[in-house]
Design an enzyme around this catalytic site. Structure first.
Site, PDB file in Angstrom:
ATOM      1  N   ASP A 188      40.493  92.250  48.937  1.00 36.59           N
ATOM      2  CA  ASP A 188      39.507  93.248  48.479  1.00 36.59           C
ATOM      3  C   ASP A 188      38.105  92.644  48.460  1.00 36.59           C
ATOM      4  O   ASP A 188      37.909  91.500  48.022  1.00 36.59           O
ATOM      5  CB  ASP A 188      39.895  93.738  47.084  1.00 36.59           C
ATOM      6  CG  ASP A 188      39.011  94.892  46.631  1.00 36.59           C
ATOM      7  OD1 ASP A 188      38.629  95.695  47.481  1.00 36.59           O
ATOM      8  OD2 ASP A 188      38.713  94.956  45.434  1.00 36.59           O
ATOM      9  N   LYS A 204      28.409  90.964  35.099  1.00 33.23           N
ATOM     10  CA  LYS A 204      27.139  90.239  35.024  1.00 33.23           C
ATOM     11  C   LYS A 204      26.113  91.033  34.199  1.00 33.23           C
ATOM     12  O   LYS A 204      25.292  90.460  33.473  1.00 33.23           O
ATOM     13  CB  LYS A 204      26.608  89.993  36.433  1.00 33.23           C
ATOM     14  CG  LYS A 204      25.245  89.310  36.464  1.00 33.23           C
ATOM     15  CD  LYS A 204      24.732  89.153  37.893  1.00 33.23           C
ATOM     16  CE  LYS A 204      23.327  88.549  37.889  1.00 33.23           C
ATOM     17  NZ  LYS A 204      22.794  88.409  39.272  1.00 33.23           N
ATOM     18  N   HIS A 214      65.689  66.847  23.092  1.00 34.86           N
ATOM     19  CA  HIS A 214      64.432  66.202  23.470  1.00 34.86           C
ATOM     20  C   HIS A 214      64.371  65.909  24.961  1.00 34.86           C
ATOM     21  O   HIS A 214      64.032  64.804  25.400  1.00 34.86           O
ATOM     22  CB  HIS A 214      64.210  64.935  22.651  1.00 34.86           C
ATOM     23  CG  HIS A 214      64.144  65.178  21.184  1.00 34.86           C
ATOM     24  ND1 HIS A 214      63.101  65.852  20.577  1.00 34.86           N
ATOM     25  CD2 HIS A 214      65.020  64.878  20.184  1.00 34.86           C
ATOM     26  CE1 HIS A 214      63.322  65.943  19.282  1.00 34.86           C
ATOM     27  NE2 HIS A 214      64.482  65.369  19.011  1.00 34.86           N
ATOM     28  N   GLY A 274      71.870  70.970  16.700  1.00 35.68           N
ATOM     29  CA  GLY A 274      70.509  71.458  16.921  1.00 35.68           C
ATOM     30  C   GLY A 274      70.064  71.384  18.363  1.00 35.68           C
ATOM     31  O   GLY A 274      68.865  71.467  18.653  1.00 35.68           O
ATOM     32  N   GLU A 322      70.348  75.373  18.700  1.00 32.66           N
ATOM     33  CA  GLU A 322      69.119  76.174  18.702  1.00 32.66           C
ATOM     34  C   GLU A 322      69.141  77.267  19.758  1.00 32.66           C
ATOM     35  O   GLU A 322      68.770  78.407  19.497  1.00 32.66           O
ATOM     36  CB  GLU A 322      67.913  75.252  18.968  1.00 32.66           C
ATOM     37  CG  GLU A 322      67.524  74.365  17.802  1.00 32.66           C
ATOM     38  CD  GLU A 322      66.410  74.961  16.973  1.00 32.66           C
ATOM     39  OE1 GLU A 322      65.622  75.759  17.500  1.00 32.66           O
ATOM     40  OE2 GLU A 322      66.340  74.628  15.779  1.00 32.66           O
ATOM     41  N   ASN A 379      62.940  54.217  31.117  1.00 33.98           N
ATOM     42  CA  ASN A 379      64.006  53.682  31.945  1.00 33.98           C
ATOM     43  C   ASN A 379      65.340  54.290  31.525  1.00 33.98           C
ATOM     44  O   ASN A 379      65.629  54.412  30.347  1.00 33.98           O
ATOM     45  CB  ASN A 379      64.107  52.164  31.806  1.00 33.98           C
ATOM     46  CG  ASN A 379      62.994  51.429  32.517  1.00 33.98           C
ATOM     47  OD1 ASN A 379      62.666  51.724  33.647  1.00 33.98           O
ATOM     48  ND2 ASN A 379      62.409  50.445  31.837  1.00 33.98           N
ATOM     49  N   ARG A 414      65.453  47.964  31.244  1.00 34.23           N
ATOM     50  CA  ARG A 414      66.663  48.541  31.827  1.00 34.23           C
ATOM     51  C   ARG A 414      67.908  47.939  31.192  1.00 34.23           C
ATOM     52  O   ARG A 414      68.931  48.607  31.027  1.00 34.23           O
ATOM     53  CB  ARG A 414      66.652  48.317  33.343  1.00 34.23           C
ATOM     54  CG  ARG A 414      67.614  49.212  34.103  1.00 34.23           C
ATOM     55  CD  ARG A 414      67.206  49.295  35.561  1.00 34.23           C
ATOM     56  NE  ARG A 414      65.853  49.804  35.680  1.00 34.23           N
ATOM     57  CZ  ARG A 414      65.506  51.077  35.571  1.00 34.23           C
ATOM     58  NH1 ARG A 414      66.447  51.977  35.367  1.00 34.23           N
ATOM     59  NH2 ARG A 414      64.265  51.458  35.671  1.00 34.23           N
ATOM     60  N   PHE A 438      65.612  50.379  40.731  1.00 34.63           N
ATOM     61  CA  PHE A 438      66.371  49.198  41.157  1.00 34.63           C
ATOM     62  C   PHE A 438      66.589  48.207  40.016  1.00 34.63           C
ATOM     63  O   PHE A 438      65.942  48.284  38.961  1.00 34.63           O
ATOM     64  CB  PHE A 438      65.692  48.509  42.338  1.00 34.63           C
ATOM     65  CG  PHE A 438      64.304  47.948  42.063  1.00 34.63           C
ATOM     66  CD1 PHE A 438      64.096  46.903  41.167  1.00 34.63           C
ATOM     67  CD2 PHE A 438      63.197  48.444  42.744  1.00 34.63           C
ATOM     68  CE1 PHE A 438      62.842  46.374  40.931  1.00 34.63           C
ATOM     69  CE2 PHE A 438      61.922  47.916  42.513  1.00 34.63           C
ATOM     70  CZ  PHE A 438      61.750  46.885  41.613  1.00 34.63           C
TER      71      PHE A 438
END
Length: 396
Positions: free
Chosen positions: A15, A27, A157, A186, A209, A297, A317, A345
């Site tokens: 348009d 304006k 979470h 929960g 929840e 990790n 790790r 890795f």
């Protein structure tokens, strides 16, 4: 654009006059009131009727803001259509649907959701969906969408604390819950199958929840509605955005969504002489999907299509692995014959050593360390299968 029309038809529909008139009127808001959308009719009519057709400067200013919102949203849609092919280094996003939430991540923070929840879910029961609920719901949908088998997952979470794939949904629920019945309290529950009465009866025994499913039996829905605040969502067909972004410092980070989904057929080649069995390959694919959707990790331990435990969001790790092993043992799981998946890795062979001592016989990870061979050599010596995928799955 949504209709899938040809490019020339799309260009023809851009348009010029209408949007120019809206901008021009906005304006000149000192002398003109612009009503740029059907969504604003009711507000305007109330002002018109209560003030005998008169409007204040403040009201015209507000309607001008509405107008520039319409015009900028329209132009953003046009630009993003062109930029699909041009890939100009410009980030533009415009969402004109907004829901004010009870609060943000914490009660002292304001929170909003920009998007159309009604296009994603039909809400069948429960209280208002919160900011934290939405984060967990998104994580749950992303996880379950990577799985084809009958599955149930429980999240807290943004991380899965329980998940299982089974022939029957009831067994999937029971084994998902067994993965961590403490954290399930929960939590957010999600499945990719219709919830039946027998499954709902078991689910109803714990506090959670949110429940998300593609559908529910009438009897199942009646049971789950037994808690008035419990949020029950029926999923609709909708497409996740292929782009993800988050604000950092004074700008935004933008990336493609991680759409890599491993399959058992891709995880059959061991880099050691110990063969990957069909069940082990299936477990490696299952564990890799889980680790992809777990905060880094991350380490995931799985066996026979069940999440035994995970180590989430650790700075080491090794710590993630030890956390997962301790958690699995605390719920009475036998790790003999289990597989371990890592989101990145192993820089040293310590993780495969610890895993071997716990009874784990299969390892899947992306590889890429200059010390990969050290971990491979340890697995070879101790008759452990190892698959290297070449795909890292960090999630922060």
């Amino acid at each position: 654009m949504a209709s899938g029309a040809a490019e020339q038809d799309i260009i023809e529909k851009i348009d010029i006059g209408g949007i120019s008139l809206i901008r021009a009127a906005a304006k000149n808001y000192k002398d003109v009131v612009i009503v740029p959308s059907v969504d604003r009719y009711a507000e305007f009519l109330q002002i018109y009727n209560e003030q005998d057709g008169a409007t204040t400067l403040e009201q015209r200013h507000r309607f001008a803001a509405y107008a520039f919102g319409v015009s900028s949203h329209y132009d953003t849609a046009i630009f993003n259509h062109f930029n699909k092919t041009e890939q100009l280094p410009v980030f533009k996003c415009s969402i004109d649907k907004c829901s004010e939430l009870r609060y943000g991540e914490n009660p002292h923070q304001k929170g909003y959701f920009y998007g159309d929840l009604d296009a994603c879910f039909e809400k069948l029961n429960g209280k208002e969906i919160s900011y934290n609920n939405l984060g967990d719901i998104d994580a749950a949908c992303c996880l379950i969408d990577d799985v084809d088998q009958t599955a149930f997952a429980i999240l807290k979470h943004n991380n899965a604390c329980g998940m299982a794939c089974r022939d029957s949904l009831l067994d999937a629920w029971k084994d998902a819950l067994a993965g961590d019945p403490v954290s399930a309290f929960g939590g957010i529950l999600i499945t990719n199958r219709k919830v039946t009465k027998e499954v709902a009866e078991e689910m109803h025994k714990i506090f959670f929840e949110v429940c998300i499913a593609p559908d529910y039996d009438d009897e199942a829905l009646a049971i789950l509605r037994g808690k008035k605040n419990r949020i029950i969502l029926r999923r609709k067909e909708f497409k996740m955005s292929g782009v993800m972004f988050r604000n950092v410092l004074n700008g935004a980070l933008v990336q493609d969504r991680d759409t890599v989904v491993p399959t058992a057929a891709e995880l059959t080649e061991s880099v050691t002489s110990t063969k990957v069995t069909p069940q082990m390959a299936a477990d490696m694919a299952f564990a890799t999907i889980l680790v992809k959707h777990t905060k880094s990790n991350a380490i995931v331990l799985a066996k026979n299509g069940q999440l035994l435990a995970s180590g989430t969001g650790q700075t080491s790790r090794v710590d993630a692995l030890r956390q997962a092993i301790a958690k699995a043992h605390s719920f009475g799981f036998d790790l003999n014959g289990a597989v371990m998946a890592s989101d990145a890795f192993f820089p040293f062979p310590d993780c495969v050593e610890i895993a071997h001592e716990a009874g784990i016989t299969g390892v899947v990870h992306p590889g890429g360390s200059i010390h990969d061979q050290d971990s491979i050599d340890y697995c070879e010596k101790n008759k452990m299968a190892m698959v290297i995928t070449g795909k890292r799955h960090f999630k922060h």
